[in-house]
Enzyme design. Sequence first.
Site: not given
Ligand code: RIB
Ligand code: CA
Length: 312
Positions: A11, A16, A41, A127, A169-170, A243-244
């Site tokens: 996303d 990402d 996102n 991701t 979040f994901n 993160h990703d």
């Molecule tokens: O919480 C971080 C994740 O949520 C990452 O993958 C960021 O891109 C969002 O998608």
């Molecule tokens: Ca992401």
Amino acid sequence: MNQRKIIIDCDPGQDDAVMLLMALACPDEFDILGITTVAGNVPLDLTQRNARIMCELAGRTDVQVFAGCDKPMRHELITAENVHGKTGIDGVTVYPPTMPLQDQHAVDFIIETLLGSENDSITLVPTGPLTNIGQAMARQPDILPRIKEIVLMGGAMREGGNTTPSAEFNILEDPDAAQIVMQCERPLTIVPLDVTHQALVSQKRIEQIRALDTPVGAAVVGMMEFFNRFDSDKYGSDGAPLHDPCTIAYLLEPELFEGKMCNVEIETGSPLTRGHTAVDFWGVTDKVRNANWLYKLDADGFFALLIDRLKS
Ligand code: RIB
Ligand code: CA
């Protein structure tokens, strides 16, 4: 070197986007069967566009990009423009890409590709929210034996939630899809905030990327400088967590990480703790240990790998 067949589901979002640039720079290691995109996102029409922009920036318009689900399985869509900007990849020039978006729905692509493959042959690298993956598994369970392993970014235990006090979040976005993935009984590695919060894009690391002096390096610097502003304030850290790209780093050099097999389940009912990853880290239950929960990262090694791949 034999390539690993992968499907990336994402996303974009700046992190990402960097993950895509890293994966697209590894043609010897990865046979990217497709990039599927999901709402997260930012809405789907932007995540699919952003994925195509990254393919063009990387000179990899040979990779097909698909659009998938535009909202979670049950809940309303939560977006994060406050973190990623209105485009989702603020920090780089955004334009209408010329490479085409595939007509096929991402979930149909995932199902068709897996059904046409050998058992244990394809690695899934999600991701973003897990809606596309969860929908594919729910619609066609026969795809499961074809999955070699899943390496996903999501969840949190020691780090707490980044979107609600309880949830990352994901997983928060689509807890129902996430629970389907937790129960799929295929090899599963989870890259949670407990790891990604060790991967901070410090100013020193930004300067190392700037020194690449390439269009890709400049794009990553621009995105990271934008991405840093929100999380640096939030966490009081020298840079935001990247993160990703940790998912791709794990596939390339798993020795950079430490993890342990744990039972991981998702809260799907409670409004207060929706999307919480309940991790039995100390084995206090006899529940099946369904996931390799990563919790430690060699951050310098990670950034050395990232910069080395971006250089190529
Ligand atoms: O919480 C971080 C994740 O949520 C990452 O993958 C960021 O891109 C969002 O998608
Ligand atoms: Ca992401």
